[in-house]
Scaffold this motif. Structure first.
Motif, PDB file in Angstrom:
ATOM      1  N   ARG A   1       0.810  -1.223   0.000  1.00 28.72           N
ATOM      2  CA  ARG A   1       0.000   0.000   0.000  1.00 28.72           C
ATOM      3  C   ARG A   1       0.842   1.272   0.000  1.00 28.72           C
ATOM      4  O   ARG A   1       0.575   2.194  -0.778  1.00 28.72           O
ATOM      5  N   LEU A   2       1.846   1.310   0.874  1.00 28.87           N
ATOM      6  CA  LEU A   2       2.647   2.525   0.970  1.00 28.87           C
ATOM      7  C   LEU A   2       3.411   2.786  -0.332  1.00 28.87           C
ATOM      8  O   LEU A   2       3.341   3.894  -0.874  1.00 28.87           O
ATOM      9  N   PRO A   3       4.136   1.756  -0.864  1.00 23.90           N
ATOM     10  CA  PRO A   3       4.818   1.999  -2.142  1.00 23.90           C
ATOM     11  C   PRO A   3       3.849   2.459  -3.229  1.00 23.90           C
ATOM     12  O   PRO A   3       4.132   3.387  -3.982  1.00 23.90           O
ATOM     13  N   ARG A   4       2.694   1.820  -3.274  1.00 23.70           N
ATOM     14  CA  ARG A   4       1.734   2.182  -4.319  1.00 23.70           C
ATOM     15  C   ARG A   4       1.297   3.638  -4.163  1.00 23.70           C
ATOM     16  O   ARG A   4       1.287   4.402  -5.129  1.00 23.70           O
ATOM     17  N   THR A   5       0.992   4.021  -2.924  1.00 24.32           N
ATOM     18  CA  THR A   5       0.534   5.398  -2.701  1.00 24.32           C
ATOM     19  C   THR A   5       1.626   6.399  -3.046  1.00 24.32           C
ATOM     20  O   THR A   5       1.377   7.413  -3.699  1.00 24.32           O
ATOM     21  N   ILE A   6       2.845   6.083  -2.629  1.00 27.25           N
ATOM     22  CA  ILE A   6       3.954   6.997  -2.954  1.00 27.25           C
ATOM     23  C   ILE A   6       4.139   7.083  -4.462  1.00 27.25           C
ATOM     24  O   ILE A   6       4.317   8.169  -5.031  1.00 27.25           O
ATOM     25  N   ALA A   7       4.081   5.927  -5.113  1.00 31.00           N
ATOM     26  CA  ALA A   7       4.253   5.907  -6.568  1.00 31.00           C
ATOM     27  C   ALA A   7       3.204   6.774  -7.247  1.00 31.00           C
ATOM     28  O   ALA A   7       3.497   7.543  -8.165  1.00 31.00           O
ATOM     29  N   ILE A   8       1.966   6.672  -6.770  1.00 35.21           N
ATOM     30  CA  ILE A   8       0.889   7.473  -7.349  1.00 35.21           C
ATOM     31  C   ILE A   8       1.175   8.960  -7.176  1.00 35.21           C
ATOM     32  O   ILE A   8       1.078   9.747  -8.119  1.00 35.21           O
ATOM     33  N   LEU A   9       1.539   9.340  -5.954  1.00 36.05           N
ATOM     34  CA  LEU A   9       1.777  10.758  -5.681  1.00 36.05           C
ATOM     35  C   LEU A   9       2.914  11.290  -6.550  1.00 36.05           C
ATOM     36  O   LEU A   9       2.810  12.361  -7.147  1.00 36.05           O
ATOM     37  N   LEU A  10       4.008  10.493  -6.618  1.00 33.12           N
ATOM     38  CA  LEU A  10       5.157  10.940  -7.412  1.00 33.12           C
ATOM     39  C   LEU A  10       4.778  11.044  -8.887  1.00 33.12           C
ATOM     40  O   LEU A  10       5.114  12.020  -9.566  1.00 33.12           O
ATOM     41  N   THR A  11       4.067  10.016  -9.389  1.00 31.87           N
ATOM     42  CA  THR A  11       3.700  10.031 -10.794  1.00 31.87           C
ATOM     43  C   THR A  11       2.804  11.223 -11.117  1.00 31.87           C
ATOM     44  O   THR A  11       3.047  11.972 -12.059  1.00 31.87           O
ATOM     45  N   GLY A  12       1.759  11.400 -10.285  1.00 30.90           N
ATOM     46  CA  GLY A  12       0.816  12.485 -10.550  1.00 30.90           C
ATOM     47  C   GLY A  12       1.509  13.831 -10.550  1.00 30.90           C
ATOM     48  O   GLY A  12       1.351  14.627 -11.479  1.00 30.90           O
TER      49      GLY A  12
ATOM     50  N   ILE B   1       2.571  -2.276  -8.501  1.00 26.61           N
ATOM     51  CA  ILE B   1       3.593  -1.569  -7.725  1.00 26.61           C
ATOM     52  C   ILE B   1       3.788  -2.221  -6.353  1.00 26.61           C
ATOM     53  O   ILE B   1       2.845  -2.396  -5.593  1.00 26.61           O
ATOM     54  N   LEU B   2       5.009  -2.605  -6.075  1.00 24.54           N
ATOM     55  CA  LEU B   2       5.360  -3.178  -4.765  1.00 24.54           C
ATOM     56  C   LEU B   2       6.664  -2.536  -4.325  1.00 24.54           C
ATOM     57  O   LEU B   2       7.347  -1.881  -5.118  1.00 24.54           O
ATOM     58  N   GLN B   3       6.999  -2.772  -3.068  1.00 17.81           N
ATOM     59  CA  GLN B   3       8.285  -2.298  -2.572  1.00 17.81           C
ATOM     60  C   GLN B   3       9.387  -2.836  -3.474  1.00 17.81           C
ATOM     61  O   GLN B   3       9.381  -4.016  -3.827  1.00 17.81           O
ATOM     62  N   GLY B   4      10.338  -1.975  -3.860  1.00 16.27           N
ATOM     63  CA  GLY B   4      11.422  -2.427  -4.718  1.00 16.27           C
ATOM     64  C   GLY B   4      11.128  -2.292  -6.195  1.00 16.27           C
ATOM     65  O   GLY B   4      11.990  -2.519  -7.036  1.00 16.27           O
ATOM     66  N   ARG B   5       9.883  -1.915  -6.561  1.00 16.35           N
ATOM     67  CA  ARG B   5       9.540  -1.818  -7.981  1.00 16.35           C
ATOM     68  C   ARG B   5       9.178  -0.400  -8.414  1.00 16.35           C
ATOM     69  O   ARG B   5       8.692  -0.199  -9.516  1.00 16.35           O
ATOM     70  N   TYR B   6       9.304   0.542  -7.551  1.00 12.90           N
ATOM     71  CA  TYR B   6       8.824   1.881  -7.918  1.00 12.90           C
ATOM     72  C   TYR B   6       9.860   2.963  -7.616  1.00 12.90           C
ATOM     73  O   TYR B   6       9.659   4.112  -7.965  1.00 12.90           O
ATOM     74  N   GLU B   7      10.994   2.561  -7.006  1.00 15.15           N
ATOM     75  CA  GLU B   7      11.887   3.566  -6.424  1.00 15.15           C
ATOM     76  C   GLU B   7      12.455   4.545  -7.452  1.00 15.15           C
ATOM     77  O   GLU B   7      12.837   5.660  -7.123  1.00 15.15           O
ATOM     78  N   LEU B   8      12.464   4.103  -8.739  1.00  8.32           N
ATOM     79  CA  LEU B   8      12.936   5.012  -9.791  1.00  8.32           C
ATOM     80  C   LEU B   8      12.126   6.305  -9.817  1.00  8.32           C
ATOM     81  O   LEU B   8      12.620   7.356 -10.210  1.00  8.32           O
ATOM     82  N   LEU B   9      10.880   6.193  -9.379  1.00  5.33           N
ATOM     83  CA  LEU B   9      10.015   7.372  -9.437  1.00  5.33           C
ATOM     84  C   LEU B   9      10.502   8.493  -8.526  1.00  5.33           C
ATOM     85  O   LEU B   9      10.171   9.650  -8.744  1.00  5.33           O
ATOM     86  N   TRP B  10      11.288   8.140  -7.494  1.00  7.71           N
ATOM     87  CA  TRP B  10      11.859   9.205  -6.664  1.00  7.71           C
ATOM     88  C   TRP B  10      12.714  10.127  -7.514  1.00  7.71           C
ATOM     89  O   TRP B  10      12.779  11.322  -7.269  1.00  7.71           O
ATOM     90  N   LEU B  11      13.384   9.562  -8.509  1.00  9.47           N
ATOM     91  CA  LEU B  11      14.194  10.391  -9.414  1.00  9.47           C
ATOM     92  C   LEU B  11      13.297  11.393 -10.145  1.00  9.47           C
ATOM     93  O   LEU B  11      13.654  12.565 -10.309  1.00  9.47           O
ATOM     94  N   ALA B  12      12.117  10.902 -10.572  1.00  6.28           N
ATOM     95  CA  ALA B  12      11.169  11.810 -11.225  1.00  6.28           C
ATOM     96  C   ALA B  12      10.779  12.928 -10.269  1.00  6.28           C
ATOM     97  O   ALA B  12      10.672  14.095 -10.658  1.00  6.28           O
ATOM     98  N   GLY B  13      10.614  12.557  -8.990  1.00  8.24           N
ATOM     99  CA  GLY B  13      10.300  13.562  -7.984  1.00  8.24           C
ATOM    100  C   GLY B  13      11.406  14.603  -7.868  1.00  8.24           C
ATOM    101  O   GLY B  13      11.135  15.806  -7.793  1.00  8.24           O
ATOM    102  N   LEU B  14      12.676  14.133  -7.922  1.00  5.54           N
ATOM    103  CA  LEU B  14      13.807  15.055  -7.858  1.00  5.54           C
ATOM    104  C   LEU B  14      13.811  16.011  -9.043  1.00  5.54           C
ATOM    105  O   LEU B  14      14.047  17.214  -8.899  1.00  5.54           O
TER     106      LEU B  14
END
Lengths: 330, 318, 252
Positions: free
Chosen positions: A46-57, A175-188
């Motif tokens: 849940r947490l990875p998915r939610t973070i991924a959504i926020l970062l993507t949006g 999206i699971l833990q370990g499968r979305y972390e690249l999106l942090w780069l998008a956030g940066l």
């Protein structure tokens, strides 16, 4: 303004909470909290998915905004005008040539191809007559369509058709833990866009104005190009193409608050995150326990919002979208 | 010169047709000819429908890079098709006579396009500029909207029904829906007769609303008539093979390049023959000469899109 | 005669014209003047049924513009609008030829062809006739559109700022051509002008609009007074007679 902020942040918080709680497994029952299962679901899924959504949006909305500034046209966004399709082409090439390569390698290739594809789009629209702003989104759609067709063509011959759906129709259910972390780069990258917001605002006024105001036009355009392509590639690799976020969100914000990016870029990011979050929630709830991809939901809601924007005139600020639409004409 | 070029395209079409009918034909000639003949007629009808609809649409919108499919026409057709599967169930839909969905789809498409394009294209002159932008975007957005709802319905639909619904969402020139051939050809003859009747007025309509009105064209009436014809032509091509996005763009612009005339009396036949030659020639080359298994629709879409981009780079589109 | 009675018009709730009643005399050159945004272009396009008439009525030689079939009106009245946004790629001669469409409906006879050549001759377009519209200058393009309206050969000719983009000589020649046309063939010409001295020199009749209201309508001599011009444009002018021609001094 402050009221707007409050509403946006409240909605975002509410959505985040709902996103953590809603899913196939019901977290509201007490039993599963006791044996720790609930916690592990939260952390792994849940947490990875939610973070991924926020970062993507957030990052997609900002990428759309930056792209609109680069081409000085309100009606383009990276996912439908070639960047997204190029990124998909990149992953496809990577998957075909180096099937065993890591996600990172695939993403690097996707970024490169997306960069080339976006640069190609910019080169293309420079050829357009300046007095026809409506050509820009049309050329973008055609260009994106061509690259999409090439991707389909290659996928057909390399028997990778089943992957196409995952790149072309964005969804967060994988999206699971370990499968979305690249999106942090998008956030940066989104943060980087914020730091250079003023330059992009001037870029949106057109080439002549930018040069007149002493902007390093080429330099800023390249920076924007990189931000847009990389955000797009990371999103496509991780979740797939989500159309319209980059189109709808900046337009809503522009109608509402104008085009002073330093002021509007953060709210664009927040609104993007909120809308994608809500769309994903709807997709999770409508046909529970099955899921409908967020791309589909956003396609429906995003288009409705956009039509509303198009036909309900902004009474307090008329003509808001018009000058920038023809910005290249000056 | 115009007539020479038209004649040349016609010969090209005939040559490809003969090749299509006879190349690599083994076994019973009667069977081969009637099988391939039906297919040839079907492809030719699709070619005529797509190219005429595109040229007409470009004429009334005064824009040479628009096509009805970019404006969401065939997405709407697919959506309606999918909705019918959804409400009737896969079996119910399959047991329906094919004419019923065809006419239902055509009627709804016609009403939708009249409501959308009729009101917008017919609006007051000094808002025309802004309205054109809005119109374009509305069409594109509706296209996405229709596709999204289609994919939404496909997700919530029964998996068995999904196969039936999904079958019609991709263009396939190999499996032409021959059940509809007769009724579609009748409808097409009516549409083409109407177009021939209006061929001179079309030249004037291409000058835009104000000029056409000044020259005595009852603009709104004609606009509505043409929109009905476009809806009919798109219904025909979509029902026969499925949605095709860029092909119309390719053939209309080829016609403008090849035919040195603004007369629709030449442009419409030229675009139709070019389209038919490409589809049939493409089929011959793909199937018999290179033995490629790629569906023609993918190749045609790629070519259409690339040609379009090429036109823009060369600055020849206006 | 063009008869306007109680014509009002609104666009998106904004009043463009309010309650205009006036007659525009036949066989004369009428200048329509007024500040920007006065509603001049709207009035012309209402007369030419380019925009739908919402309130009031307009008739041309007793033909009501709303009920008369469009093709019949096209043989009665021609309009040249301000922005001619033709995207079709046409040669100058082809454009002028379209002016004959109301008469031949796609099948031109030798009389139509003669008239087309005459129009090309009249407006000095002989050398440009086979060039595409996008190959000629803005002023030449403007002349081609005027020639098209001329080729339409109607009793009434409405021109919305036809002098846009024209050089000094072309502008004068166009105004002369138009006045001769009215004098010799009895055609009625209504023309929106911004340079008031063209109105003073060539128009017999002047109609003044301001903020959608009709300020004045009458023979040129009666309308061109310092008072009316001051009321309309808010500037002080003096009016002189030089060699029997009226000159409105508005410079300085």
């Amino acid at each position: 303004m402050t009221k707007g902020w409050a509403i946006a942040l409240f909605l975002l918080a509410l959505g985040t909470l709902a996103s953590l709680l809603i899913g196939v497994i019901d977290l509201s029952q007490d039993e599963i909290w006791q044996d720790g299962e609930a916690l592990s679901i939260l952390i792994i899924s849940r947490l990875p998915r939610t973070i991924a959504i926020l970062l993507t949006g957030a990052s997609m909305a900002v990428a759309g905004l930056i792209m609109q500034m680069i081409v000085a046209n309100k009606f383009v966004e990276p996912m439908t005008s070639g960047s997204g399709q190029s990124a998909a082409l990149g992953v496809l090439i990577a998957t075909f040539l180096f099937p065993a390569s890591s996600l990172f390698v695939k993403m690097a290739i996707a970024c490169l191809v997306s960069l080339a594809g976006t640069a190609g789009f910019l080169a293309l629209i420079r050829k357009l007559p300046a007095h026809q702003p409506l050509m820009v989104p049309l050329v973008g759609l055609a260009y994106g369509g061509v690259i999409g067709a090439i991707v389909t063509f290659i996928a057909f011959h390399t028997e990778l058709m089943q992957y196409l759906e995952t790149w072309f129709n964005g969804e967060f259910s994988g999206i699971l833990q370990g499968r979305y972390e690249l999106l942090w780069l998008a956030g940066l990258l989104t943060m980087l866009a914020y730091l250079t917001a003023d330059q992009f605002a001037i870029l949106g006024l057109g080439k002549n104005v930018s040069i007149n105001l002493g902007l390093n036009y080429k330099h800023i355009t390249r920076l924007g190009l990189a931000i847009v392509s990389l955000i797009t590639a990371m999103t496509v690799v991780t979740v797939g193409i989500i159309p319209f976020v980059g189109l709808v969100v900046p337009n809503i914000v522009s109608r509402w608050l104008g085009d002073n990016l330093r002021k509007t870029l953060p709210i664009t990011a927040i609104l993007g995150a909120t809308l994608v979050l809500l769309s994903d929630l709807v997709g999770r709830i409508v046909r529970h326990p099955f899921e409908i991809p967020v791309g589909t939901i956003f396609g429906i809601t995003g288009t409705c919002i956009f039509l509303w924007l198009l036909y309900v005139p902004a009474r307090s600020k008329p003509q808001k979208t018009k000058p920038s639409m023809s910005g290249t004409a000056s | 010169m115009t007539l020479h070029r038209l004649g040349f395209i016609f010969l090209l079409y005939i040559a490809f047709s003969i090749a299509f009918l006879t190349l690599n034909a083994r076994g019973n000639w009667d069977f081969v000819l009637s099988f391939r003949g039906t297919k040839l007629i079907g492809i030719t009808m699709v070619a005529i429908s797509i190219s005429c609809a595109t040229v007409l649409f470009q004429t009334i919108s005064q824009n040479r890079i628009l096509t009805p499919s970019i404006m969401g026409f065939d997405s709407l057709y697919i959506l309606l098709q999918t909705m019918m599967v959804f409400f009737l169930g896969g079996f119910g839909f399959a047991s329906l006579p094919q004419e019923i969905p065809f006419f239902l789809n055509f009627t709804i498409m016609m009403l939708a396009s009249l409501a959308l394009f009729g009101t917008l294209l017919g609006r007051s002159a000094n808002q025309a500029r802004q309205d054109l932008h809005r119109l374009l975007l509305t069409g594109i957005i509706f296209g996405v909207f229709f596709r999204s709802i289609t994919s939404f319905i496909q997700r919530v639909i029964d998996p068995n029904d999904f196969v039936i619904a999904a079958a019609s969402t991709f263009a396939d020139f190999n499996t032409i829906n021959t059940d509809l051939l007769l009724i579609a050809s009748l409808m097409m003859i009516i549409a083409l007769a109407a177009l021939w009747h209006y061929r001179h007025e079309l030249d004037v309509i291409a000058l835009g609303k104000e000029t056409a009105t000044n020259l005595g064209i009852p603009y709104k009436t004609r606009l509505y008539t043409l929109l009905v014809i476009i809806a009919l032509l798109i219904s025909i091509s979509t029902a026969l093979v499925g949605p095709v996005a860029f092909f119309g763009l390719l053939v209309s612009n080829l016609a403008y390049q090849i035919i040195p005339s603004y007369h629709h009396a030449y442009l419409l036949p030229a675009a139709s023959l070019i389209a038919a030659s490409i589809l049939i020639g493409g089929q011959v080359i793909l199937e018999h000469l290179i033995g490629l298994s790629t569906p023609l629709s993918i190749v045609v879409e790629c070519l259409g899109g690339l040609t379009f981009l090429l036109l823009i780079i060369r600055g020849t589109t206006r | 005669m063009i008869r306007l009675s109680s014509v009002s018009h609104q666009i998106d709730g904004a009043k463009i014209l309010s309650n205009i009643s006036a007659n525009i005399p036949k066989g004369q050159v009428t200048a329509l003047i007024g500040p920007n945004g006065a509603g001049k272009s709207t009035l012309l396009s209402l007369i030419a049924r380019l925009q739908g008439l919402e309130q009031g009525s307009i008739s041309i030689d007793d033909l009501d513009v709303v009920t008369t079939p469009s093709d019949e009106l096209a043989r009665k009245l021609a309009i040249l609008t301000q922005s001619n946004s033709i995207t079709a790629r046409l040669r100058v001669r082809e454009l002028v030829a379209f002016g004959r469409f109301p008469h031949h409906k796609g099948r031109p006879n030798h009389k139509d062809l003669e008239r087309i050549e005459e129009a090309i001759e009249q407006f000095d377009l002989g050398d440009l006739a086979d060039k595409f519209l996008d190959e000629v200058s803005g002023g030449q393009r403007q002349k081609a559109f005027v020639a098209m309206a001329y080729a339409q050969d109607t009793d009434y000719l409405l021109l919305d700022e036809p002098l846009n983009n024209l050089d000094m000589a072309s502008a004068r020649n166009l105004m002369r051509n138009l006045t001769e046309l009215a004098a010799q063939t009895g055609k009625t010409i209504v023309i929106v002008l911004h340079e008031i001295n063209y109105a003073a020199l060539y128009a017999n009749w002047i109609m003044v609009l301001k903020q959608g209201q009709l300020i004045a309508n009458g023979p040129a001599k009666e309308i061109l007074t310092p008072q009316i011009i001051a009321d309309t444009f808010g500037i002080e002018v003096t009016i002189h007679e030089i060699d029997g021609k009226t000159l409105v001094m508005h410079y300085g």
